[in-house]
Design a protein around this motif. Structure first.
Motif, PDB file in Angstrom:
ATOM      1  N   ASP A 189       0.830  -1.206   0.000  1.00 27.00           N
ATOM      2  CA  ASP A 189       0.000   0.000   0.000  1.00 27.00           C
ATOM      3  C   ASP A 189       0.868   1.262   0.000  1.00 27.00           C
ATOM      4  N   GLN A 190       1.971   1.187   0.743  1.00 30.05           N
ATOM      5  CA  GLN A 190       2.876   2.337   0.784  1.00 30.05           C
ATOM      6  C   GLN A 190       3.479   2.621  -0.589  1.00 30.05           C
ATOM      7  N   GLN A 191       3.905   1.553  -1.298  1.00 34.86           N
ATOM      8  CA  GLN A 191       4.477   1.722  -2.638  1.00 34.86           C
ATOM      9  C   GLN A 191       3.440   2.256  -3.621  1.00 34.86           C
ATOM     10  N   VAL A 192       2.198   1.732  -3.532  1.00 31.57           N
ATOM     11  CA  VAL A 192       1.133   2.197  -4.422  1.00 31.57           C
ATOM     12  C   VAL A 192       0.845   3.675  -4.178  1.00 31.57           C
ATOM     13  N   ARG A 193       0.778   4.053  -2.918  1.00 29.04           N
ATOM     14  CA  ARG A 193       0.471   5.445  -2.610  1.00 29.04           C
ATOM     15  C   ARG A 193       1.614   6.379  -2.999  1.00 29.04           C
ATOM     16  N   ILE A 194       2.845   5.927  -2.850  1.00 29.25           N
ATOM     17  CA  ILE A 194       3.996   6.737  -3.290  1.00 29.25           C
ATOM     18  C   ILE A 194       3.951   6.943  -4.802  1.00 29.25           C
ATOM     19  N   ALA A 195       3.661   5.830  -5.542  1.00 31.98           N
ATOM     20  CA  ALA A 195       3.580   5.924  -7.010  1.00 31.98           C
ATOM     21  C   ALA A 195       2.423   6.824  -7.431  1.00 31.98           C
ATOM     22  N   ASP A 196       1.277   6.672  -6.766  1.00 30.32           N
ATOM     23  CA  ASP A 196       0.110   7.489  -7.092  1.00 30.32           C
ATOM     24  C   ASP A 196       0.396   8.966  -6.819  1.00 30.32           C
ATOM     25  N   LEU A 197       1.116   9.226  -5.715  1.00 30.84           N
ATOM     26  CA  LEU A 197       1.469  10.616  -5.393  1.00 30.84           C
ATOM     27  C   LEU A 197       2.413  11.195  -6.440  1.00 30.84           C
ATOM     28  N   LYS A 198       3.356  10.389  -6.902  1.00 40.30           N
ATOM     29  CA  LYS A 198       4.285  10.856  -7.937  1.00 40.30           C
ATOM     30  C   LYS A 198       3.549  11.181  -9.229  1.00 40.30           C
ATOM     31  N   VAL A 199       2.558  10.325  -9.570  1.00 39.83           N
ATOM     32  CA  VAL A 199       1.760  10.584 -10.773  1.00 39.83           C
ATOM     33  C   VAL A 199       1.013  11.909 -10.639  1.00 39.83           C
ATOM     34  N   LYS A 200       0.385  12.122  -9.488  1.00 35.28           N
ATOM     35  CA  LYS A 200      -0.363  13.354  -9.268  1.00 35.28           C
ATOM     36  C   LYS A 200       0.564  14.575  -9.286  1.00 35.28           C
ATOM     37  N   GLU A 201       1.750  14.424  -8.680  1.00 34.14           N
ATOM     38  CA  GLU A 201       2.703  15.527  -8.692  1.00 34.14           C
ATOM     39  C   GLU A 201       3.186  15.825 -10.102  1.00 34.14           C
ATOM     40  N   LEU A 202       3.396  14.756 -10.880  1.00 38.94           N
ATOM     41  CA  LEU A 202       3.819  14.940 -12.273  1.00 38.94           C
ATOM     42  C   LEU A 202       2.727  15.648 -13.075  1.00 38.94           C
ATOM     43  N   GLU A 203       1.488  15.215 -12.886  1.00 38.24           N
ATOM     44  CA  GLU A 203       0.368  15.877 -13.568  1.00 38.24           C
ATOM     45  C   GLU A 203       0.285  17.345 -13.172  1.00 38.24           C
ATOM     46  N   PHE A 204       0.522  17.604 -11.897  1.00 35.77           N
ATOM     47  CA  PHE A 204       0.476  18.984 -11.417  1.00 35.77           C
ATOM     48  C   PHE A 204       1.601  19.823 -12.040  1.00 35.77           C
ATOM     49  N   ASN A 205       2.794  19.226 -12.135  1.00 35.65           N
ATOM     50  CA  ASN A 205       3.920  19.929 -12.755  1.00 35.65           C
ATOM     51  C   ASN A 205       3.667  20.199 -14.232  1.00 35.65           C
ATOM     52  N   ILE A 206       3.082  19.216 -14.922  1.00 43.25           N
ATOM     53  CA  ILE A 206       2.740  19.408 -16.334  1.00 43.25           C
ATOM     54  C   ILE A 206       1.731  20.547 -16.479  1.00 43.25           C
ATOM     55  N   PHE A 207       0.750  20.547 -15.613  1.00 42.68           N
ATOM     56  CA  PHE A 207      -0.249  21.617 -15.641  1.00 42.68           C
ATOM     57  C   PHE A 207       0.407  22.975 -15.412  1.00 42.68           C
ATOM     58  N   ARG A 208       1.332  23.019 -14.448  1.00 47.91           N
ATOM     59  CA  ARG A 208       2.021  24.280 -14.166  1.00 47.91           C
ATOM     60  C   ARG A 208       2.836  24.752 -15.369  1.00 47.91           C
ATOM     61  N   LYS A 209       3.464  23.791 -16.054  1.00 46.54           N
ATOM     62  CA  LYS A 209       4.250  24.158 -17.238  1.00 46.54           C
ATOM     63  C   LYS A 209       3.357  24.728 -18.332  1.00 46.54           C
ATOM     64  N   SER A 210       2.196  24.087 -18.533  1.00 44.49           N
ATOM     65  CA  SER A 210       1.267  24.610 -19.533  1.00 44.49           C
ATOM     66  C   SER A 210       0.763  25.990 -19.120  1.00 44.49           C
ATOM     67  N   MET A 211       0.593  26.173 -17.826  1.00 50.89           N
ATOM     68  CA  MET A 211       0.171  27.473 -17.314  1.00 50.89           C
ATOM     69  C   MET A 211       1.271  28.515 -17.522  1.00 50.89           C
ATOM     70  N   GLU A 212       2.532  28.121 -17.263  1.00 53.40           N
ATOM     71  CA  GLU A 212       3.652  29.022 -17.505  1.00 53.40           C
ATOM     72  C   GLU A 212       3.766  29.372 -18.981  1.00 53.40           C
ATOM     73  N   GLU A 213       3.477  28.386 -19.833  1.00 48.91           N
ATOM     74  CA  GLU A 213       3.497  28.639 -21.275  1.00 48.91           C
ATOM     75  C   GLU A 213       2.438  29.667 -21.650  1.00 48.91           C
ATOM     76  N   MET A 214       1.254  29.540 -21.056  1.00 52.88           N
ATOM     77  CA  MET A 214       0.205  30.522 -21.329  1.00 52.88           C
ATOM     78  C   MET A 214       0.606  31.895 -20.791  1.00 52.88           C
ATOM     79  N   LYS A 215       1.269  31.908 -19.637  1.00 53.23           N
ATOM     80  CA  LYS A 215       1.725  33.189 -19.096  1.00 53.23           C
ATOM     81  C   LYS A 215       2.759  33.822 -20.026  1.00 53.23           C
ATOM     82  N   ARG A 216       3.665  32.986 -20.544  1.00 54.73           N
ATOM     83  CA  ARG A 216       4.658  33.499 -21.493  1.00 54.73           C
ATOM     84  C   ARG A 216       3.973  34.021 -22.755  1.00 54.73           C
ATOM     85  N   THR A 217       2.977  33.276 -23.227  1.00 57.17           N
ATOM     86  CA  THR A 217       2.219  33.722 -24.395  1.00 57.17           C
ATOM     87  C   THR A 217       1.541  35.055 -24.119  1.00 57.17           C
ATOM     88  N   LEU A 218       0.985  35.168 -22.915  1.00 56.49           N
ATOM     89  CA  LEU A 218       0.319  36.407 -22.533  1.00 56.49           C
ATOM     90  C   LEU A 218       1.314  37.561 -22.485  1.00 56.49           C
TER      91      LEU A 218
END
Length: 414
Positions: free
Chosen positions: A200-229
């Motif tokens: 369970d600990q390994q699954v939750r660590i992996a799931d957290l990494k996935v969510k953090e990665l998704e969040f980082n990707i979202f932030r990058k797309s947001m930064e790209e929009m800010k740069r575009t702006l």
């Protein structure tokens, strides 16, 4: 009676006639020579450009057509689909870094960016919530393991007691087996909980990494929009001259369309074109001479397109003196690219008469006349043309444009 004429008198009369006719003949001859001389084509010496045939070195080159362009030129495109609201500068203005050029309609893009900011906050809270939930569940499993371990310890004590009672005859074999069975089951349950905890600990660590990665990707797309702006705030990226700007207020501009051009008009380069048949004679780093009027500006080939387009190869020349006073954007030039060296060859000055290797009919100065002569010419540099045959060392050759006299074979020089 008539008096007989003496022999001496007859001879005198005959001599007079001879002298008379001789003078008349000489006079006619002089008149004919003068008329022939007047009828013969002539040309003023001041209209001739003469080159003396000598021996020396020729840096073999190929010629190309060139055009002076700014050394730096940047096209500014619209980063979004929008329209022009205001124009702050006009073509020809000098601009500094960060100078506003025009204003685009950014309302829809700014609204979208604010939505992304709200979503970023929500995703951040969700990520923190996931971390807390994971920690809670992992801690709960860890507590269950501790409880099971304590139960197992208690059962171990009970099992020892039963074995002791059985040895004294106070217990029964069935009771011992029951306690022993319960102990083994509890032991298996504890191992199962430990394995579940690790998984369970390994699954939750992996799931957290996935969510953090998704969040980082979202932030990058947001930064790209800010740069575009930020890019949509059309400003000059450097100090230069604004050579073009779309000044049509209210016009729709699609994403990627050109809205302004800035150029550095204090430094220049030369863009050239040459037939692809000479492609093997030009390469990056080749020495080049750019002829601007009577000025010869040295430089090197800085870039060559790898592919031919419509039988033409494009290249650029970086000038040693890229801020020369005679350089102007758009100015047409002749470009000579050096590719070989020939020593101890007969040569004459290069000029407009030379159109490449082959046979020519050139006028050569001789005894106040220019006489047409067949000449074979070879390679050339920007200064000289190689003479293969038809001329000798010391001959003076007319090297200016003689197209108007191509029907003449001989002309007098006045």
């Amino acid at each position: 009676m008539d008096k007989a004429i003496s022999k001496e008198e007859r001879q005198k009369e005959f001599k007079k006639k001879i002298i008379k006719y001789s003078i008349i003949g000489i006079g006619i001859g002089i008149i004919i020579v003068i008329l022939i001389s007047l009828m013969r084509s002539s040309i003023n010496e001041k209209d001739l450009s003469l080159s003396t045939v000598d021996k020396g070195v020729i840096e073999v080159s190929v010629s190309a057509a060139g055009k002076v362009v700014p050394a730096f030129e940047e096209i500014i495109n619209s980063p979004i689909d929008t329209r022009i609201l205001e124009v702050y500068r006009k073509g020809g203005d000098s601009v500094d870094i960060g100078t506003p050029l025009l204003k685009l309609d950014l309302q829809s893009t700014e609204t979208e960016y604010k939505k992304l900011q709200d979503e970023e906050q929500m995703r951040s809270y969700q990520l923190e919530q996931l971390k807390v939930n994971n920690k809670t569940k992992v801690n709960a499993l860890a507590m269950q393991i501790k409880v099971s371990a304590m139960k197992l310890d208690r059962m171990a004590v009970e099992l020892r007691n039963e074995h002791y009672l059985d040895s004294l005859g106070a217990g029964t074999t069935d009771k011992v087996r029951e306690v022993e069975l319960n102990y083994n089951v509890a032991q298996l349950e504890l191992e199962q909980l430990k394995q579940q905890y690790e998984d369970d600990q390994q699954v939750r660590i992996a799931d957290l990494k996935v969510k953090e990665l998704e969040f980082n990707i979202f932030r990058k797309s947001m930064e790209e929009m800010k740069r575009t702006l930020n890019d949509a705030q059309i400003r000059s990226p450097r100090k230069a001259i604004l050579t073009y700007i779309n000044n049509q207020v209210g016009v729709q501009v699609p994403k990627g369309s050109q809205v302004a051009i800035i150029s550095d008009l204090s430094h220049f380069k030369v863009d050239g074109e040459i037939a692809d048949t000479y492609g093997d004679r030009i390469s990056t780093g080749s020495k080049a001479i750019v002829k601007v009027g009577n000025e010869k500006l040295p430089g090197i080939v800085s870039n060559v397109t790898p592919l031919s387009k419509n039988g033409v190869i494009s290249f650029s020349v970086q000038l040693d003196e890229d801020n020369h006073k005679h350089l102007r954007s758009g100015l047409k030039t002749d470009v000579y690219i050096m590719n070989a060296m020939k020593e101890d060859v007969m040569r004459i000055t290069n000029s407009s008469y030379y159109m490449g290797k082959g046979e020519y009919e050139l006028f050569v100065l001789h005894d106040n006349e220019i006489v047409k002569r067949k000449v074979k010419l070879g390679e050339s540099s920007f200064e000289y043309v190689e003479v293969l045959s038809g001329l000798d060392i010391g001959d003076q050759v007319v090297v200016n444009d003689m197209t108007n006299y191509r029907a003449k074979n001989r002309m007098k020089v006045k």
